[in-house]
Design a protein around this motif. Structure first.
Motif, PDB file in Angstrom:
ATOM      1  N   ILE A   7       0.818  -1.206   0.000  1.00 12.73           N
ATOM      2  CA  ILE A   7       0.000   0.000   0.000  1.00 12.73           C
ATOM      3  C   ILE A   7       0.862   1.271   0.000  1.00 12.73           C
ATOM      4  O   ILE A   7       0.332   2.374  -0.069  1.00 12.73           O
ATOM      5  CB  ILE A   7      -0.947   0.010   1.217  1.00 12.73           C
ATOM      6  CG1 ILE A   7      -0.151  -0.018   2.512  1.00 12.73           C
ATOM      7  CG2 ILE A   7      -1.923  -1.147   1.146  1.00 12.73           C
ATOM      8  CD1 ILE A   7      -1.021   0.113   3.750  1.00 12.73           C
ATOM      9  N   GLU A  41      -4.935   1.730   6.259  1.00 15.57           N
ATOM     10  CA  GLU A  41      -5.943   0.674   6.258  1.00 15.57           C
ATOM     11  C   GLU A  41      -7.261   1.182   6.827  1.00 15.57           C
ATOM     12  O   GLU A  41      -8.345   0.876   6.309  1.00 15.57           O
ATOM     13  CB  GLU A  41      -5.453  -0.529   7.067  1.00 15.57           C
ATOM     14  CG  GLU A  41      -4.386  -1.354   6.376  1.00 15.57           C
ATOM     15  CD  GLU A  41      -4.015  -2.579   7.196  1.00 15.57           C
ATOM     16  OE1 GLU A  41      -3.891  -2.449   8.437  1.00 15.57           O
ATOM     17  OE2 GLU A  41      -3.865  -3.649   6.601  1.00 15.57           O
ATOM     18  N   GLU A  44      -9.058   3.232   4.253  1.00 15.16           N
ATOM     19  CA  GLU A  44      -9.678   2.397   3.234  1.00 15.16           C
ATOM     20  C   GLU A  44     -10.954   1.748   3.759  1.00 15.16           C
ATOM     21  O   GLU A  44     -11.970   1.672   3.054  1.00 15.16           O
ATOM     22  CB  GLU A  44      -8.692   1.327   2.762  1.00 15.16           C
ATOM     23  CG  GLU A  44      -7.538   1.874   1.936  1.00 15.16           C
ATOM     24  CD  GLU A  44      -6.628   0.778   1.437  1.00 15.16           C
ATOM     25  OE1 GLU A  44      -6.682  -0.337   2.009  1.00 15.16           O
ATOM     26  OE2 GLU A  44      -5.869   1.023   0.496  1.00 15.16           O
ATOM     27  N   GLN A  47     -13.666   4.313   3.824  1.00 14.51           N
ATOM     28  CA  GLN A  47     -14.213   4.570   2.492  1.00 14.51           C
ATOM     29  C   GLN A  47     -15.158   3.455   2.056  1.00 14.51           C
ATOM     30  O   GLN A  47     -16.220   3.711   1.477  1.00 14.51           O
ATOM     31  CB  GLN A  47     -13.075   4.720   1.490  1.00 14.51           C
ATOM     32  CG  GLN A  47     -12.270   5.997   1.659  1.00 14.51           C
ATOM     33  CD  GLN A  47     -11.124   6.097   0.675  1.00 14.51           C
ATOM     34  OE1 GLN A  47     -10.781   5.112   0.015  1.00 14.51           O
ATOM     35  NE2 GLN A  47     -10.510   7.268   0.577  1.00 14.51           N
ATOM     36  N   LYS A  48     -14.769   2.204   2.338  1.00 16.04           N
ATOM     37  CA  LYS A  48     -15.638   1.081   1.986  1.00 16.04           C
ATOM     38  C   LYS A  48     -16.953   1.147   2.748  1.00 16.04           C
ATOM     39  O   LYS A  48     -18.024   0.902   2.187  1.00 16.04           O
ATOM     40  CB  LYS A  48     -14.927  -0.237   2.277  1.00 16.04           C
ATOM     41  CG  LYS A  48     -13.771  -0.541   1.325  1.00 16.04           C
ATOM     42  CD  LYS A  48     -13.116  -1.869   1.662  1.00 16.04           C
ATOM     43  CE  LYS A  48     -11.960  -2.164   0.710  1.00 16.04           C
ATOM     44  NZ  LYS A  48     -11.282  -3.460   1.054  1.00 16.04           N
TER      45      LYS A  48
END
Length: 206
Positions: A7, A41, A44, A47-48
């Motif tokens: 990442i 992480e 992310e 956002q999900k």
């Protein structure tokens, strides 16, 4: 490196004077990398979650809209069923109670009304079956030459009943008595009925 994927990376310049970092500095850098990885992480995941929440909200709105449509459909169907049933019941009772006093012409008129209202019931039931077929998949269209002007005038009788109940002026005008088009008879009736039903829904009484 997180969850089996790269990442990002941390680039370090060469220390001043060429000194080799000590164990403390190395541990601090490792800790910094771990914190950065955790932060990325978490972003992310956030956002999900935001995307999932947006999709759930949209799905909930669609379900609410479908529920409202179903409720309105049931209300409209109940009204459409009640109107011809009431007429059939009333005229049948009149015939039974006044058979001896009514002449043949009056009896014939009563029977015509009962027959016409029975046809309305048949059409309503066919509409419900057709909608059920549409819900299960694309319906099979049957195109046939249909006099749309005459069809609208026939449907106008049931529409006027609702218009009178709501004290709404309703009239049908056509430039020609015969407008023949290759259409699916049942589907065009459904579309016209839904359009007029929506017009009644959003038109104030009087």
């Amino acid at each position: 490196y997180a969850s089996g994927e790269t990442i990002g990376y941390l680039s370090l310049d060469e220390p001043e004077g060429g000194l080799i970092p000590g164990i403390v500095e190395i541990r601090q850098l490792e800790f910094l990398v771990q914190q950065a990885t955790t932060a990325i992480e978490s972003a992310e995941v956030y956002q999900k979650l935001a995307r999932n929440n947006a999709e759930l909200s949209l799905a909930s709105e669609k379900l609410g809209s479908l529920a409202d449509m179903k409720k309105n459909f049931i209300a409209n169907v109940s009204h459409e069923l009640r109107t011809p049933l009431t007429s059939i019941s009333a005229y049948t009772e009149l015939l039974q109670n006044n058979m001896d006093s009514l002449n043949e012409e009056s009896q014939g008129e009563f029977l015509k009304v009962i027959h016409a209202e029975s046809l309305k019931l048949t059409n309503i039931i066919n509409d419900i079956l057709e909608l059920n077929q549409m819900d299960n998949g694309r319906p099979n269209l049957v195109h046939e030459n249909t006099n749309v002007a005459a069809l609208v005038k026939r449907l106008d009788d049931s529409w006027k009943t609702r218009a009178l109940e709501r004290n709404i002026d309703l009239w049908v005008e056509t430039d020609h008595d015969e407008i023949v088009m290759p259409v699916d008879n049942m589907l065009i009736q459904q579309l016209l009925t839904h359009l007029v039903g929506n017009a009644f829904k959003f038109t104030p009484d009087g």
